[in-house]
Write an enzyme that holds these catalytic residues in place. Structure first.
Site, mmCIF file in Angstrom:
data_model
loop_
_atom_site.group_PDB
_atom_site.id
_atom_site.type_symbol
_atom_site.label_atom_id
_atom_site.label_comp_id
_atom_site.label_asym_id
_atom_site.label_seq_id
_atom_site.Cartn_x
_atom_site.Cartn_y
_atom_site.Cartn_z
ATOM 1 N N ASN A 34 -2.336 -9.234 -112.405
ATOM 2 C CA ASN A 34 -2.277 -8.945 -113.629
ATOM 3 C C ASN A 34 -1.207 -7.600 -113.533
ATOM 4 O O ASN A 34 -0.883 -6.925 -114.627
ATOM 5 C CB ASN A 34 -3.703 -8.305 -114.137
ATOM 6 C CG ASN A 34 -4.087 -6.988 -113.201
ATOM 7 O OD1 ASN A 34 -3.511 -6.784 -112.130
ATOM 8 N ND2 ASN A 34 -5.285 -6.401 -113.871
ATOM 9 N N PHE A 83 -6.816 -11.199 -102.390
ATOM 10 C CA PHE A 83 -6.410 -9.934 -101.943
ATOM 11 C C PHE A 83 -6.678 -8.716 -103.195
ATOM 12 O O PHE A 83 -6.599 -7.629 -102.883
ATOM 13 C CB PHE A 83 -4.755 -9.916 -101.951
ATOM 14 C CG PHE A 83 -4.342 -10.821 -100.879
ATOM 15 C CD1 PHE A 83 -4.352 -10.258 -99.612
ATOM 16 C CD2 PHE A 83 -4.011 -11.987 -100.928
ATOM 17 C CE1 PHE A 83 -3.694 -10.625 -98.451
ATOM 18 C CE2 PHE A 83 -3.294 -12.571 -99.788
ATOM 19 C CZ PHE A 83 -2.983 -12.020 -98.643
ATOM 20 N N SER A 128 -11.048 -4.366 -94.540
ATOM 21 C CA SER A 128 -10.358 -3.227 -93.684
ATOM 22 C C SER A 128 -11.000 -2.541 -92.446
ATOM 23 O O SER A 128 -12.338 -2.582 -92.668
ATOM 24 C CB SER A 128 -10.060 -2.088 -94.812
ATOM 25 O OG SER A 128 -9.761 -0.946 -94.391
ATOM 26 N N TYR A 155 -13.739 3.299 -102.250
ATOM 27 C CA TYR A 155 -12.984 2.241 -101.598
ATOM 28 C C TYR A 155 -13.452 1.766 -100.639
ATOM 29 O O TYR A 155 -13.719 0.364 -100.572
ATOM 30 C CB TYR A 155 -11.534 2.867 -101.349
ATOM 31 C CG TYR A 155 -10.646 1.727 -100.653
ATOM 32 C CD1 TYR A 155 -10.213 0.512 -101.036
ATOM 33 C CD2 TYR A 155 -10.661 1.847 -99.050
ATOM 34 C CE1 TYR A 155 -9.662 -0.373 -100.248
ATOM 35 C CE2 TYR A 155 -10.079 1.272 -98.418
ATOM 36 C CZ TYR A 155 -9.334 0.031 -99.024
ATOM 37 O OH TYR A 155 -8.768 -0.908 -98.158
ATOM 38 N N LYS A 159 -15.315 -2.286 -99.857
ATOM 39 C CA LYS A 159 -15.086 -3.279 -98.946
ATOM 40 C C LYS A 159 -16.352 -3.593 -97.950
ATOM 41 O O LYS A 159 -16.562 -4.860 -97.890
ATOM 42 C CB LYS A 159 -14.037 -2.638 -97.992
ATOM 43 C CG LYS A 159 -12.967 -2.548 -98.563
ATOM 44 C CD LYS A 159 -11.913 -3.916 -98.842
ATOM 45 C CE LYS A 159 -10.734 -3.837 -99.662
ATOM 46 N NZ LYS A 159 -10.322 -4.918 -100.201
ATOM 47 N N ASN A 185 -3.527 -1.035 -89.937
ATOM 48 C CA ASN A 185 -2.387 -0.372 -90.942
ATOM 49 C C ASN A 185 -1.382 -1.317 -91.352
ATOM 50 O O ASN A 185 -0.398 -1.200 -90.337
ATOM 51 C CB ASN A 185 -2.122 1.021 -90.712
ATOM 52 C CG ASN A 185 -3.310 1.962 -90.619
ATOM 53 O OD1 ASN A 185 -4.557 1.891 -90.281
ATOM 54 N ND2 ASN A 185 -3.184 3.028 -91.549
HETATM 55 C C1 UD1 Z 1 -6.571 4.007 -95.099
HETATM 56 C C2 UD1 Z 1 -7.822 3.353 -94.475
HETATM 57 C C3 UD1 Z 1 -7.497 1.897 -94.933
HETATM 58 C C4 UD1 Z 1 -7.169 1.598 -96.341
HETATM 59 C C5 UD1 Z 1 -5.922 2.463 -96.700
HETATM 60 C C6 UD1 Z 1 -5.340 2.220 -98.183
HETATM 61 C C7 UD1 Z 1 -8.990 4.111 -92.721
HETATM 62 C C8 UD1 Z 1 -9.080 4.307 -91.275
HETATM 63 N N1 UD1 Z 1 -7.856 3.330 -93.225
HETATM 64 O O1 UD1 Z 1 -5.726 3.901 -94.171
HETATM 65 O O2 UD1 Z 1 -8.386 1.025 -94.710
HETATM 66 O O3 UD1 Z 1 -6.651 0.221 -96.621
HETATM 67 O O4 UD1 Z 1 -6.287 3.856 -96.754
HETATM 68 O O5 UD1 Z 1 -4.463 2.989 -98.581
HETATM 69 O O6 UD1 Z 1 -9.862 4.590 -93.449
HETATM 70 N N2 UD1 Z 1 -0.443 10.649 -93.094
HETATM 71 C C9 UD1 Z 1 0.441 11.790 -92.913
HETATM 72 N N3 UD1 Z 1 1.206 12.229 -94.054
HETATM 73 C C10 UD1 Z 1 1.239 11.362 -95.237
HETATM 74 C C11 UD1 Z 1 0.385 10.396 -95.326
HETATM 75 C C12 UD1 Z 1 -0.471 9.890 -94.261
HETATM 76 O O7 UD1 Z 1 0.342 12.597 -92.110
HETATM 77 O O8 UD1 Z 1 2.052 11.992 -96.091
HETATM 78 C C13 UD1 Z 1 -1.282 10.250 -91.972
HETATM 79 C C14 UD1 Z 1 -2.786 10.229 -92.491
HETATM 80 O O9 UD1 Z 1 -3.497 11.377 -92.083
HETATM 81 C C15 UD1 Z 1 -3.197 8.885 -91.302
HETATM 82 C C16 UD1 Z 1 -2.025 8.091 -91.215
HETATM 83 O O10 UD1 Z 1 -0.863 8.892 -91.588
HETATM 84 O O11 UD1 Z 1 -3.515 9.483 -90.205
HETATM 85 C C17 UD1 Z 1 -2.156 6.854 -91.971
HETATM 86 O O12 UD1 Z 1 -2.432 7.350 -93.167
HETATM 87 P P1 UD1 Z 1 -2.344 6.263 -94.268
HETATM 88 O O13 UD1 Z 1 -1.114 5.513 -94.331
HETATM 89 O O14 UD1 Z 1 -2.573 6.710 -95.678
HETATM 90 O O15 UD1 Z 1 -3.357 4.842 -93.926
HETATM 91 P P2 UD1 Z 1 -5.011 5.376 -93.517
HETATM 92 O O16 UD1 Z 1 -5.370 6.632 -94.244
HETATM 93 O O17 UD1 Z 1 -5.067 5.140 -92.199
#
Ligand code: UD1
Length: 342
Positions: A34, A83, A128, A155, A159, A185
């Site tokens: 959508n 999805f 997830s 969220y 799941k 990820n």
């Molecule tokens: C989380 C969920 C995942 C979900 C996803 C959706 C967990 C373990 N994972 O992923 O299941 O599908 O969200 O969005 O709960 N970070 C920074 N700076 C930033 C952005 C992120 O340091 O600006 C760090 C975060 O602290 C984290 C890592 O990067 O440690 C990955 O973050 P992100 O890409 O947001 O994914 P998750 O939080 O792992």
């Protein structure tokens, strides 16, 4: 005759990459979306990669009336990859009702329509690693047998609930078979740079924030915390190339067609944990672009470290995520440059 597979969330990040792999593997697909969190332009990207249009219906699968029209138009759907869902952890805390309504209704409608209309209702569900919460040290790397922990966000709860719903439905509905794919990820973009991740507004996820900072759209990347109990103090994740992930869906569908297993669970990751700081440095090395970053406080609700033991998926699905991280990061950077030219 090839099998027709319905793809909900077809123009989303993982959906679009999966469609390309499915069609290349000989599946006949019909996409549904959508465009809540995507754009019709993604269909142009898919068309350019495949050299032809895919069947597509604009519909909201959380709205039964609207979604039904897809099943009226296409009678011979043999399987679904579901999805379509909202996915922003932080937003879900602020808008729980939206998340429960959209994510749960979508799944209920998929199961309902599949089980009443199909000969064999095979469903691949996007779950997830969030269902594991913060695994204890002895459970890392994490296998499918690790305990499911109470999710900290709506969220994550959607799941977990979705997995429970599927388990109950498999028990009750004899024509239903399910493959639950727990993603770690996903990052990167198709090598053609014609499809990739398209975040709305300020990116919440790490890689789009990195590529936008590298491109000068954002001033500085905030690294959320360097005081975790990890070797360099930043959080650890298992970053998996989206094209490798897409290929796992083809394998999961192939398997559903032949297995007697009614419901099965697979961790889809590389098996390697990478810290935020390591990823930042890998990005700079792979692309030659300097990244402005600073360490700030922790992000609320973040899990400290989680990475997959993908050996079950390697063994049972005959699948492996093996694209090197530098190639994946280059693909993300190429995609960022491509969208800026559009
Ligand atoms: C989380 C969920 C995942 C979900 C996803 C959706 C967990 C373990 N994972 O992923 O299941 O599908 O969200 O969005 O709960 N970070 C920074 N700076 C930033 C952005 C992120 O340091 O600006 C760090 C975060 O602290 C984290 C890592 O990067 O440690 C990955 O973050 P992100 O890409 O947001 O994914 P998750 O939080 O792992």
């Amino acid at each position: 005759m090839s099998k027709r597979i319905l793809i909900t969330g077809a123009t989303g990040y993982i959906g679009s990459h999966t469609i390309v792999e499915l069609v290349n593997a000989g599946y006949d697909v019909v996409g549904v979306d959508n465009f809540f969190n995507s754009t019709p332009r993604v269909l142009d990207g898919i068309k350019k990669i495949l050299g032809r249009k895919i069947d597509f219906v604009e519909a909201d699968c959380a709205d039964l009336r609207d979604f039904e029209k897809v099943f009226r138009k296409y009678g011979n759907i043999e399987g679904v990859i579901h999805f379509a869902a909202y996915k922003a952890v932080g937003e879900s805390v602020k808008k729980p009702l939206d998340y429960y309504r959209n994510n749960l209704n979508g799944l209920l409608n998929v199961v309902n329509l599949m089980s009443s209309s199909a000969r064999a209702a095979n469903i691949v569900f996007s779950s997830s690693c969030t269902v594991y919460g913060q695994p204890s040290a002895e459970n890392l790397p994490i296998t499918e047998e690790a305990p499911i922990q109470p999710a900290t966000s709506p969220y994550g709860k959607t799941k977990q609930m979705s997995e429970e719903i599927l388990k109950d439905c498999v028990y009750a509905l004899s024509n239903l078979k399910v493959s639950v794919l727990r993603y770690f990820n996903p990052i990167g973009a198709h090598p053609s740079s014609l499809i990739g991740e398209l975040p709305n507004g300020v990116p919440q996820n790490l890689i789009p924030f990195i590529t936008q900072t590298a491109a000068g759209i954002r001033n500085c990347l905030s690294v959320f915390g360097n005081d975790y109990n990890t070797p360099d103090g930043s959080c650890i994740r298992d970053y998996i190339y989206v094209v490798d992930l897409a290929k796992a869906h083809v394998k999961a569908l192939d398997r559903l067609a032949v297995t007697d297993e009614r419901i099965d669970y697979f961790n889809l990751g590389t098996g390697k944990g990478v810290s935020v700081l390591e990823l930042v440095h890998e990005f700079m090395k792979a692309t030659g672009v300097n990244l402005n970053y600073k360490v700030v406080g922790r992000r609320e609700g973040d899990v400290e470290q989680v990475w997959a033991d993908p050996s079950k998926a390697n063994r049972v699905l005959g699948w492996k995520a093996d694209t090197p991280l530098d190639v994946v990061l280059e693909s993300a950077w190429k995609w960022q440059q491509a969208i800026m030219k559009k």
